[in-house]
Motif scaffolding. Structure first.
Motif, PDB file in Angstrom:
ATOM      1  N   UNK A  23       0.823  -1.212   0.000  1.00 20.60           N
ATOM      2  CA  UNK A  23       0.000   0.000   0.000  1.00 20.60           C
ATOM      3  C   UNK A  23       0.857   1.262   0.000  1.00 20.60           C
ATOM      4  N   UNK A  24       0.313   2.312  -0.589  1.00 12.87           N
ATOM      5  CA  UNK A  24       0.983   3.608  -0.510  1.00 12.87           C
ATOM      6  C   UNK A  24       0.640   4.325   0.789  1.00 12.87           C
ATOM      7  N   UNK A  25      -0.337   3.801   1.551  1.00 10.62           N
ATOM      8  CA  UNK A  25      -0.649   4.381   2.862  1.00 10.62           C
ATOM      9  C   UNK A  25       0.558   4.243   3.792  1.00 10.62           C
ATOM     10  N   UNK A  26       0.844   5.301   4.525  1.00 12.85           N
ATOM     11  CA  UNK A  26       1.936   5.260   5.493  1.00 12.85           C
ATOM     12  C   UNK A  26       3.292   5.598   4.922  1.00 12.85           C
ATOM     13  N   UNK A  27       3.387   5.813   3.604  1.00 14.08           N
ATOM     14  CA  UNK A  27       4.670   6.223   3.035  1.00 14.08           C
ATOM     15  C   UNK A  27       5.098   7.540   3.667  1.00 14.08           C
TER      16      UNK A  27
ATOM     17  N   UNK B  52      -3.327  -4.153  -7.560  1.00 13.93           N
ATOM     18  CA  UNK B  52      -3.365  -3.187  -6.460  1.00 13.93           C
ATOM     19  C   UNK B  52      -2.046  -2.423  -6.357  1.00 13.93           C
ATOM     20  N   UNK B  53      -0.926  -3.142  -6.375  1.00 14.01           N
ATOM     21  CA  UNK B  53       0.380  -2.517  -6.216  1.00 14.01           C
ATOM     22  C   UNK B  53       0.703  -1.576  -7.369  1.00 14.01           C
ATOM     23  N   UNK B  54       0.404  -2.010  -8.597  1.00 11.08           N
ATOM     24  CA  UNK B  54       0.804  -1.228  -9.758  1.00 11.08           C
ATOM     25  C   UNK B  54       0.011   0.066  -9.914  1.00 11.08           C
ATOM     26  N   UNK B  55      -1.060   0.229  -9.135  1.00 12.40           N
ATOM     27  CA  UNK B  55      -1.787   1.497  -9.146  1.00 12.40           C
ATOM     28  C   UNK B  55      -0.983   2.617  -8.484  1.00 12.40           C
TER      29      UNK B  55
END
Length: 474
Positions: A266-270, A358-361
């Motif tokens: 996930x990009x959350x928390x980056x 999901x990841x590639x988004x």
């Protein structure tokens, strides 16, 4: 013995006897669990619990002992999962709702049932300690349930802890449920009324396969990853509580397995913050049975002995096992490692395919090496912490931690696997120290959440700084 677990193989007499046995076991475990909870609090100098007695169904299914013998991930549940089968890369071959503790409407806490809207007239069923719009809420603790999807039990247990710490007025406890069966918004809200813009006819997303929701697979009734659901919950919390200043996401056991992989993809928390509002986001994973390795290295055979190495276990030798020590071709493919996480890696409907989508988004890479590099780079910026049970040392061949070949490469019990993973992170990120703690119990989420580590990390510390020096600990 395994075949006797199949519903079609049970006679009425066997079913009645089994039901009576489960009821007696529930009563015994509830008594033992209460004693252990009080002991845990006494050891930490805490007061007694104040509120919300859990339902007998929940008490019988969640962990109550140091050895984890009553945990839903253990013997009966493990045998049932094996009964239905799984492939070498973790894809379930058949669906099962065995041992589910998801209730629609909720079996308890029905007044706290909330619907989080999703696209296409769907929703996430959640339990929330404070109504949306509450302006007193300054921090949110989102708690991810375990394998039996006992969101209600986790919700009550974590709320008790928050209440005991005198943090309940300003702390939202939110427990999403990854349902395993159909559930309408009207049923979930139990007459409270679905929250706008969710209509009563909206349907909860559900995953009948355990590993499918745990590893980011798509829902049975929608083309949505279980990871997207958590992203949506994090977004919704920020939009619904105007005074929110901080978010903590935590999970234990199967919930921690989910979180480790969500944290990686996930990009959350980056950079230590949420995508939507830039609020500090902390992730706390407790006692996962399996983890996601970030390189092709695994602990050497000497680092995974059959004996218990205890809390001071330290693996110093890692290497690429090449063939996965006879584990087959999928030993490093997702959800075991980062292999296969690139474009067109597998067929539609497969867990890895959905994880890829999901990841590639959120990243631009398509080659396997570039994907792995970006996943590691993003992980390094996140505030991720781990909890392990001092006595969570039962061998995975006899307890319910996964004994798949690729997971046995990483350790023979949960504590050993956790400590080996901490050394792995030190190798992947030279010069940094993963943050971890050991609590004085076995495989029990109550022990983990009553520990001073969790209370300090989730409820006491000020919002984390990205530049804050990290210290590994035990």
């Amino acid at each position: 013995a395994i075949s006797s677990l199949s519903p079609s193989a049970e006679s009425p007499r066997h079913h009645s006897t089994a039901a009576w046995s489960r009821a007696m076991l529930a009563l015994i475990l509830a008594v033992v669990g209460t004693a252990l909870v009080l002991a845990a609090k006494a050891a930490d100098g805490s007061e007694h619990m104040l509120m919300q007695v859990r339902q007998p169904q929940s008490s019988s299914a969640r962990a109550v002992g140091d050895e984890g013998a009553a945990h839903p991930d253990n013997k009966d549940f493990a045998l049932a999962l094996n009964e239905y089968g799984r492939s070498a890369d973790g894809e379930e071959q058949h669906h099962t709702g065995w041992y589910s503790l998801f209730w629609c409407p909720p079996n308890s806490h029905s007044s706290k049932a909330v619907t989080v809207p999703l696209p296409d007239n769907s929703f996430v069923p959640v339990l929330a300690s404070h109504s949306p719009g509450n302006e007193a809420v300054e921090q949110a603790v989102i708690v991810i349930h375990g394998a039996p999807r006992e969101a209600e039990g986790y919700f009550g247990d974590v709320f008790n802890i928050v209440h005991q710490q005198h943090k309940s007025r300003r702390t939202l406890v939110l427990a999403p449920a990854w349902a395993d069966k159909a559930c309408s918004a009207a049923d979930w809200s139990s007459g409270n009324g679905a929250q706008e813009p969710v209509r009563d006819s909206a349907q909860a997303l559900y995953w009948t396969g355990l590993r499918r929701w745990m590893y980011g697979g798509r829902a049975d009734n929608a083309n949505s990853s279980s990871f997207e659901v958590l992203d949506s919950v994090v977004d919704w919390v920020q939009a619904s509580y105007p005074s929110l200043k901080r978010v903590v996401v935590t999970g234990f056991s199967a919930g921690a397995q989910f979180l480790v992989r969500w944290a990686a993809l996930s990009s959350e928390g980056a950079n230590g913050v949420t995508r939507r509002g830039g609020l500090p986001l902390r992730i706390i994973a407790g006692s996962p049975s399996t983890v996601l390795y970030l390189s092709e290295e695994r602990p050497d055979a000497a680092c995974v002995p059959d004996k218990d190495g205890g809390r001071h276990w330290k693996c110093t030798n890692f290497s690429n096992p090449m063939d996965g020590r006879n584990c087959g071709k999928n030993w490093n493919k997702y959800p075991n490692g980062l292999g296969g996480l690139h474009q067109a890696a597998s067929s539609p409907g497969h867990i890895r395919y959905t994880a890829n989508e999901y990841l590639l988004k959120s990243i631009g890479a398509t080659s396997s090496s570039e994907v792995s590099k970006q996943v590691r780079a993003r992980w390094a910026t996140k505030d991720i912490r781990f909890l392990f049970g001092k006595f969570d040392t039962l061998h995975c061949h006899v307890s319910a931690c996964s004994n798949d070949c690729q997971h046995m490469l990483t350790g023979k019990n949960r504590l050993q696997r956790g400590l080996n993973f901490m050394r792995h992170l030190e190798r992947v990120f030279p010069g940094s120290q993963p943050v971890w703690g050991i609590f004085n119990h076995g495989h029990t989420h109550i022990g983990a959440y009553w520990s001073h580590y969790f209370r300090d990390w989730a409820l006491v510390e000020p919002p984390p700084s990205v530049s804050e020096p990290e210290e590994g600990g035990s």
